[in-house]
Design a protein around this motif. Structure first.
Motif, mmCIF file in Angstrom:
data_model
loop_
_atom_site.group_PDB
_atom_site.id
_atom_site.type_symbol
_atom_site.label_atom_id
_atom_site.label_comp_id
_atom_site.label_asym_id
_atom_site.label_seq_id
_atom_site.Cartn_x
_atom_site.Cartn_y
_atom_site.Cartn_z
ATOM 1 N N GLY A 168 44.617 43.137 47.624
ATOM 2 C CA GLY A 168 45.604 44.105 48.074
ATOM 3 C C GLY A 168 45.520 45.389 47.280
ATOM 4 N N GLU A 169 46.431 46.301 47.574
ATOM 5 C CA GLU A 169 46.433 47.621 46.934
ATOM 6 C C GLU A 169 46.554 47.536 45.417
ATOM 7 O OE1 GLU A 169 48.962 51.819 47.265
ATOM 8 O OE2 GLU A 169 49.389 50.157 48.629
ATOM 9 N N PHE A 170 47.338 46.572 44.918
ATOM 10 C CA PHE A 170 47.566 46.458 43.480
ATOM 11 C C PHE A 170 46.873 45.230 42.885
ATOM 12 C CE2 PHE A 170 51.303 48.526 45.405
ATOM 13 C CZ PHE A 170 51.179 49.782 44.811
ATOM 14 N N GLU A 171 45.870 44.717 43.598
ATOM 15 C CA GLU A 171 45.139 43.537 43.122
ATOM 16 C C GLU A 171 43.681 43.901 42.845
ATOM 17 O OE1 GLU A 171 47.679 40.313 45.806
ATOM 18 O OE2 GLU A 171 45.794 41.127 46.538
ATOM 19 N N GLN A 172 43.093 43.210 41.875
ATOM 20 C CA GLN A 172 41.696 43.492 41.508
ATOM 21 C C GLN A 172 40.710 42.525 42.154
ATOM 22 O OE1 GLN A 172 41.850 43.445 37.159
ATOM 23 N NE2 GLN A 172 41.450 45.654 37.165
ATOM 24 N N PHE A 173 41.152 41.281 42.358
ATOM 25 C CA PHE A 173 40.223 40.246 42.789
ATOM 26 C C PHE A 173 40.589 39.655 44.156
ATOM 27 C CE2 PHE A 173 40.544 40.174 38.125
ATOM 28 C CZ PHE A 173 39.239 40.541 37.798
ATOM 29 N N GLU A 174 39.577 39.119 44.794
ATOM 30 C CA GLU A 174 39.787 38.398 46.043
ATOM 31 C C GLU A 174 40.536 37.103 45.739
ATOM 32 O OE1 GLU A 174 35.776 37.667 46.968
ATOM 33 O OE2 GLU A 174 35.285 39.750 47.466
ATOM 34 N N SER A 175 41.239 36.591 46.744
ATOM 35 C CA SER A 175 41.927 35.314 46.568
ATOM 36 C C SER A 175 41.543 34.374 47.708
ATOM 37 C CB SER A 175 43.447 35.516 46.541
ATOM 38 O OG SER A 175 43.886 36.126 47.737
ATOM 39 N N THR A 176 41.582 33.086 47.415
ATOM 40 C CA THR A 176 41.252 32.089 48.430
ATOM 41 C C THR A 176 42.442 31.162 48.629
ATOM 42 O OG1 THR A 176 38.906 32.145 47.843
ATOM 43 C CG2 THR A 176 39.678 30.231 49.072
ATOM 44 N N ILE A 177 42.812 30.975 49.887
ATOM 45 C CA ILE A 177 43.933 30.101 50.234
ATOM 46 C C ILE A 177 43.375 28.896 50.983
ATOM 47 C CG2 ILE A 177 46.117 29.929 51.491
ATOM 48 C CD1 ILE A 177 46.339 32.981 51.214
#
Length: 202
Positions: A168-177
């Protein structure tokens, strides 16, 4: 020109008829859930299409008992269908079917292919695949939405299905759900549906 027009008109009418039949089956099987009021309105268009205008002499009490509008149909629903049926006077079968389709396309769950699953906490959910992306429902309430541009990758392993999300805009890394499905076959079916929807709509 006239022959071409009538062939085109006939083809469109036939398509809308078969689309109505498919949606009717989806509603009766529970794949497309809708409210009591919507069941009544859709039922009234089906009756108008098949029986024509309401006739108080011919359409006496119980005249709708042969029709199926909902998975768990009641006499109360049949009475409710009768009210709008009276108001559809003058509609041709083709017009009633178009009104039916116009009502269906406004339903929140229309065009959403549902897959039962559970989240990381073991809570039962439904994952919906649709034209705009993936939706997560719990008790028929939408809990989350993942639009296609937000999704980097989908995959499955054994009976687990994974979505890799763009930061997201304020996130640095990808996430996995991750989600758990009933078995490997169900996970593969969901993955395949996701890929096909993404390919078609993107």
């Amino acid at each position: 020109f006239i022959i071409t027009y009538f062939v085109h008109f006939f083809f469109l009418t036939l398509c809308s008829y078969y689309l109505c039949l498919q949606i009717r089956n989806d509603i009766l099987s529970g794949r497309l859930p809708c409210s009591f009021v919507t069941h009544a309105l859709l039922g009234s268009y089906l009756v108008q299409s098949e029986l024509g205008d309401y006739d108080p002499d011919e359409h006496t009490a119980g005249y709708l008992s042969e029709f199926r509008f909902a998975p768990n149909q009641t006499a109360e629903l049949e009475e409710k269908v009768c009210e709008p049926h009276k108001q559809h006077k003058g509609q041709t079968p083709a017009e009633a079917e178009l009104h039916y389709l116009d009502t269906v396309k406004k339903m929140a769950m229309y065009g959403v292919e549902l897959h039962p699953a559970s989240d990381s906490a073991g809570v039962d959910i439904m994952i919906g695949v649709c034209s705009s992306g993936l939706l997560v429902y719990r008790d028929r309430l939408r809990m989350n939405r993942f639009a296609w541009p937000k999704i980097l990758k989908v995959s499955y392993r054994r009976n687990h299905y994974y979505i890799k999300i763009r930061p997201g805009e304020f996130e640095q890394f990808e996430s996995t759900i991750g989600f758990k499905l009933a078995n490997r076959k169900a996970a593969k079916r969901l993955w395949k549906s996701t890929v096909e929807h993404h390919t078609f709509f993107r």
